[in-house]
Design a protein around this motif. Structure first.
Motif, PDB file in Angstrom:
ATOM      1  N   ASP A 171      15.900  12.782 -23.163  1.00  0.00           N
ATOM      2  CA  ASP A 171      15.209  12.473 -21.910  1.00  0.00           C
ATOM      3  C   ASP A 171      13.721  12.361 -22.218  1.00  0.00           C
ATOM      4  O   ASP A 171      13.107  13.324 -22.690  1.00  0.00           O
ATOM      5  N   TYR A 172      13.117  11.189 -21.945  1.00  0.00           N
ATOM      6  CA  TYR A 172      11.791  10.861 -22.485  1.00  0.00           C
ATOM      7  C   TYR A 172      10.752  10.636 -21.392  1.00  0.00           C
ATOM      8  O   TYR A 172      10.977   9.909 -20.422  1.00  0.00           O
ATOM      9  N   LEU A 173       9.603  11.277 -21.577  1.00  0.00           N
ATOM     10  CA  LEU A 173       8.445  11.077 -20.702  1.00  0.00           C
ATOM     11  C   LEU A 173       7.244  10.748 -21.580  1.00  0.00           C
ATOM     12  O   LEU A 173       6.998  11.410 -22.582  1.00  0.00           O
ATOM     13  N   ASP A 174       6.508   9.710 -21.189  1.00  0.00           N
ATOM     14  CA  ASP A 174       5.328   9.302 -21.952  1.00  0.00           C
ATOM     15  C   ASP A 174       4.076   9.694 -21.184  1.00  0.00           C
ATOM     16  O   ASP A 174       4.079   9.743 -19.954  1.00  0.00           O
ATOM     17  N   GLY A 175       2.991   9.972 -21.907  1.00  0.00           N
ATOM     18  CA  GLY A 175       1.764  10.375 -21.234  1.00  0.00           C
ATOM     19  C   GLY A 175       0.521   9.828 -21.896  1.00  0.00           C
ATOM     20  O   GLY A 175       0.481   9.595 -23.104  1.00  0.00           O
ATOM     21  N   GLY A 176      -0.515   9.616 -21.078  1.00  0.00           N
ATOM     22  CA  GLY A 176      -1.823   9.200 -21.559  1.00  0.00           C
ATOM     23  C   GLY A 176      -2.843  10.255 -21.175  1.00  0.00           C
ATOM     24  O   GLY A 176      -3.005  10.570 -19.994  1.00  0.00           O
ATOM     25  N   ILE A 177      -3.528  10.806 -22.159  1.00  0.00           N
ATOM     26  CA  ILE A 177      -4.454  11.918 -21.922  1.00  0.00           C
ATOM     27  C   ILE A 177      -5.836  11.385 -21.575  1.00  0.00           C
ATOM     28  O   ILE A 177      -6.476  10.714 -22.396  1.00  0.00           O
ATOM     29  N   MET A 178      -6.303  11.706 -20.373  1.00  0.00           N
ATOM     30  CA  MET A 178      -7.637  11.307 -19.939  1.00  0.00           C
ATOM     31  C   MET A 178      -8.575  12.512 -20.054  1.00  0.00           C
ATOM     32  O   MET A 178      -9.050  13.068 -19.070  1.00  0.00           O
ATOM     33  N   ALA A 179      -8.799  12.956 -21.268  1.00  0.00           N
ATOM     34  CA  ALA A 179      -9.639  14.123 -21.517  1.00  0.00           C
ATOM     35  C   ALA A 179      -9.899  14.222 -23.011  1.00  0.00           C
ATOM     36  O   ALA A 179      -9.149  13.670 -23.820  1.00  0.00           O
ATOM     37  N   VAL A 180     -10.954  14.938 -23.363  1.00  0.00           N
ATOM     38  CA  VAL A 180     -11.180  15.327 -24.753  1.00  0.00           C
ATOM     39  C   VAL A 180     -10.671  16.761 -24.890  1.00  0.00           C
ATOM     40  O   VAL A 180     -10.519  17.471 -23.887  1.00  0.00           O
ATOM     41  N   TYR A 189       1.358  10.106 -16.505  1.00  0.00           N
ATOM     42  CA  TYR A 189       2.728  10.133 -17.028  1.00  0.00           C
ATOM     43  C   TYR A 189       3.556   8.993 -16.466  1.00  0.00           C
ATOM     44  O   TYR A 189       3.364   8.550 -15.327  1.00  0.00           O
ATOM     45  N   SER A 190       4.518   8.546 -17.285  1.00  0.00           N
ATOM     46  CA  SER A 190       5.543   7.609 -16.808  1.00  0.00           C
ATOM     47  C   SER A 190       6.770   7.762 -17.687  1.00  0.00           C
ATOM     48  O   SER A 190       6.694   8.245 -18.817  1.00  0.00           O
ATOM     49  N   GLY A 191       7.901   7.345 -17.138  1.00  0.00           N
ATOM     50  CA  GLY A 191       9.172   7.537 -17.847  1.00  0.00           C
ATOM     51  C   GLY A 191      10.100   8.361 -16.977  1.00  0.00           C
ATOM     52  O   GLY A 191      10.201   8.122 -15.766  1.00  0.00           O
ATOM     53  N   SER A 192      10.754   9.340 -17.556  1.00  0.00           N
ATOM     54  CA  SER A 192      11.750  10.130 -16.830  1.00  0.00           C
ATOM     55  C   SER A 192      11.115  10.962 -15.723  1.00  0.00           C
ATOM     56  O   SER A 192      10.319  11.869 -15.988  1.00  0.00           O
ATOM     57  N   ARG A 193      11.502  10.686 -14.486  1.00  0.00           N
ATOM     58  CA  ARG A 193      11.012  11.493 -13.371  1.00  0.00           C
ATOM     59  C   ARG A 193      11.537  12.928 -13.466  1.00  0.00           C
ATOM     60  O   ARG A 193      10.842  13.875 -13.093  1.00  0.00           O
ATOM     61  N   ASP A 229      10.759  18.592 -13.737  1.00  0.00           N
ATOM     62  CA  ASP A 229      11.205  19.848 -14.335  1.00  0.00           C
ATOM     63  C   ASP A 229      10.048  20.620 -14.970  1.00  0.00           C
ATOM     64  O   ASP A 229      10.090  21.855 -15.053  1.00  0.00           O
ATOM     65  N   ASN A 230       9.048  19.890 -15.447  1.00  0.00           N
ATOM     66  CA  ASN A 230       7.987  20.515 -16.231  1.00  0.00           C
ATOM     67  C   ASN A 230       6.616  20.411 -15.575  1.00  0.00           C
ATOM     68  O   ASN A 230       5.597  20.552 -16.243  1.00  0.00           O
ATOM     69  N   ARG A 231       6.609  20.207 -14.264  1.00  0.00           N
ATOM     70  CA  ARG A 231       5.332  20.019 -13.564  1.00  0.00           C
ATOM     71  C   ARG A 231       4.380  21.209 -13.802  1.00  0.00           C
ATOM     72  O   ARG A 231       3.189  21.029 -14.052  1.00  0.00           O
ATOM     73  N   SER A 277      -0.614  23.091 -16.367  1.00  0.00           N
ATOM     74  CA  SER A 277      -1.373  24.139 -17.043  1.00  0.00           C
ATOM     75  C   SER A 277      -2.373  23.527 -18.018  1.00  0.00           C
ATOM     76  O   SER A 277      -3.356  24.178 -18.403  1.00  0.00           O
ATOM     77  N   ALA A 278      -2.131  22.269 -18.414  1.00  0.00           N
ATOM     78  CA  ALA A 278      -3.026  21.581 -19.346  1.00  0.00           C
ATOM     79  C   ALA A 278      -4.026  20.686 -18.634  1.00  0.00           C
ATOM     80  O   ALA A 278      -5.194  20.604 -19.027  1.00  0.00           O
ATOM     81  N   ALA A 279      -3.568  20.004 -17.568  1.00  0.00           N
ATOM     82  CA  ALA A 279      -4.426  19.040 -16.883  1.00  0.00           C
ATOM     83  C   ALA A 279      -3.744  18.592 -15.605  1.00  0.00           C
ATOM     84  O   ALA A 279      -2.531  18.758 -15.442  1.00  0.00           O
ATOM     85  N   ALA A 280      -4.527  18.004 -14.715  1.00  0.00           N
ATOM     86  CA  ALA A 280      -3.933  17.395 -13.528  1.00  0.00           C
ATOM     87  C   ALA A 280      -2.918  16.355 -13.975  1.00  0.00           C
ATOM     88  O   ALA A 280      -3.168  15.583 -14.903  1.00  0.00           O
ATOM     89  N   ALA A 281      -1.749  16.358 -13.337  1.00  0.00           N
ATOM     90  CA  ALA A 281      -0.641  15.502 -13.768  1.00  0.00           C
ATOM     91  C   ALA A 281      -0.328  14.464 -12.692  1.00  0.00           C
ATOM     92  O   ALA A 281      -0.054  14.822 -11.545  1.00  0.00           O
ATOM     93  N   ASP A 282      -0.371  13.190 -13.066  1.00  0.00           N
ATOM     94  CA  ASP A 282      -0.062  12.104 -12.134  1.00  0.00           C
ATOM     95  C   ASP A 282       1.071  11.268 -12.696  1.00  0.00           C
ATOM     96  O   ASP A 282       1.040  10.873 -13.874  1.00  0.00           O
ATOM     97  N   TYR A 283       2.067  10.969 -11.856  1.00  0.00           N
ATOM     98  CA  TYR A 283       3.249  10.215 -12.283  1.00  0.00           C
ATOM     99  C   TYR A 283       3.154   8.785 -11.753  1.00  0.00           C
ATOM    100  O   TYR A 283       2.911   8.564 -10.570  1.00  0.00           O
ATOM    101  N   PHE A 284       3.354   7.797 -12.643  1.00  0.00           N
ATOM    102  CA  PHE A 284       3.167   6.395 -12.288  1.00  0.00           C
ATOM    103  C   PHE A 284       4.457   5.605 -12.148  1.00  0.00           C
ATOM    104  O   PHE A 284       4.423   4.468 -11.697  1.00  0.00           O
TER     105      PHE A 284
END
Length: 289
Positions: A116-125, A138-142, A147-149, A154-161
């Motif tokens: 089950d695959y989710l892809d992400g793009g990090i907008m931070a250093v 994030y995009s991919g598996s909803r 499940d892991n929101r 805990s790392a960064a604001a998470a947005d699903y596209f």
């Protein structure tokens, strides 16, 4: 009341970003395993409570969720292909910088292997991870996202596209393109004022205020582009051509290379030559398409 068992996570890749993410996960008390191809990068994390494992197959078996933070698309396959069988039935969150089509290819690869695959793009250093202002797209598996929101946030604001695995990296790279063009413009401007003996730090103070003010125009630019109506009464492309022509002359006189402003001038020149000189600068969007 019984204590709620947190999902265990394995972080593959301990560059600066991988370390920052693993550290953020550890701070939540989540069982965290770390792996890096080159040994010796997990010392601080292990001291903070992570489990360091030298073999990637063992690291993968240790985590229910696998977070991948490697160099590029090829390195993801290099690390994951040999352990595809162990990954079957697990959730993989790939935060490596991969192009949209590469993310889609990885999603298809994962599906073939029952992952089950989710892809992400990090907008931070890395120093921003776990702090306000950090964002990961994030995009991919909803299901993986939902499940892991808590883990993700805990790392960064998470947005699903959306379920298209290439969407997050498309937005990521679009925003990064904006950033790189902005900073390249700053560097060109700093070189221009340096020719007069002015300090880059002095230029930075004025540039920050100027760029901040000009950024307020972006929503209107977006509205105009979406409308497709580029008619304007002021500052049309012919006006901008004259401005860019002068900037190019000034840059040449100052001995500043045209790598940044030259392509912008070419975009405007081409539109004016094609008869679009009376239209707004936003019409450049059509030229780029």
């Amino acid at each position: 009341m019984a204590e709620i068992q947190q999902t265990s996570v394995t972080v593959l890749g301990l560059g600066a970003m991988g370390k920052a993410l693993a550290s953020a996960f550890l701070k939540t008390g989540r069982p965290t395993t770390v792996w890096n191809r080159t040994p010796g990068k997990d010392t601080d994390l292990v001291a903070a409570g992570a489990v360091g494992i030298a073999a990637v197959d063992e690291a993968v078996r240790a985590g229910e969720v696998i977070v991948v933070v490697l160099l590029d698309h090829a390195s993801v396959h290099s690390a994951l292909d040999p352990v595809a069988e162990q990954l079957s039935g697990k959730q993989v969150i790939n935060l490596t910088s991969t192009a949209p089509e590469e993310a889609r290819e990885l999603a298809r690869w994962a599906e073939r292997h029952g992952i089950d695959y989710l892809d992400g793009g990090i907008m931070a250093v890395p120093p921003m991870i776990g702090q306000p202002g950090a964002s990961i797209l994030y995009s991919g598996s909803r299901k993986v996202f939902d499940d892991n929101r808590e883990l993700l946030e805990s790392a960064a604001a998470a947005d699903y596209f959306g379920d298209d695995a290439g969407l997050a990296s498309t937005w990521d790279f679009a925003l990064l393109s904006n950033m790189y063009a902005m900073f390249a413009g700053f560097l060109h401007g700093a070189a221009l004022v340096r020719s007069t003996g002015a300090a880059a730090s002095a230029f930075a103070e004025r540039a920050t205020a100027w760029v901040t003010a000009m950024a307020q125009l972006m929503p209107e630019y977006g509205r105009i582009i979406d409308s497709g109506d580029y008619t304007t009464e002021v500052q049309h492309l012919a006006f901008h051509k004259a401005a860019l022509d002068a900037i190019v002359r000034a840059s040449r006189d100052a001995g500043v290379a045209l790598d940044v402003v030259g392509p912008i001038k070419n975009l405007i020149d081409r539109q004016v030559a094609d008869g679009h000189g009376a239209l707004a600068f936003e019409r450049t969007f059509e030229e780029l398409r």
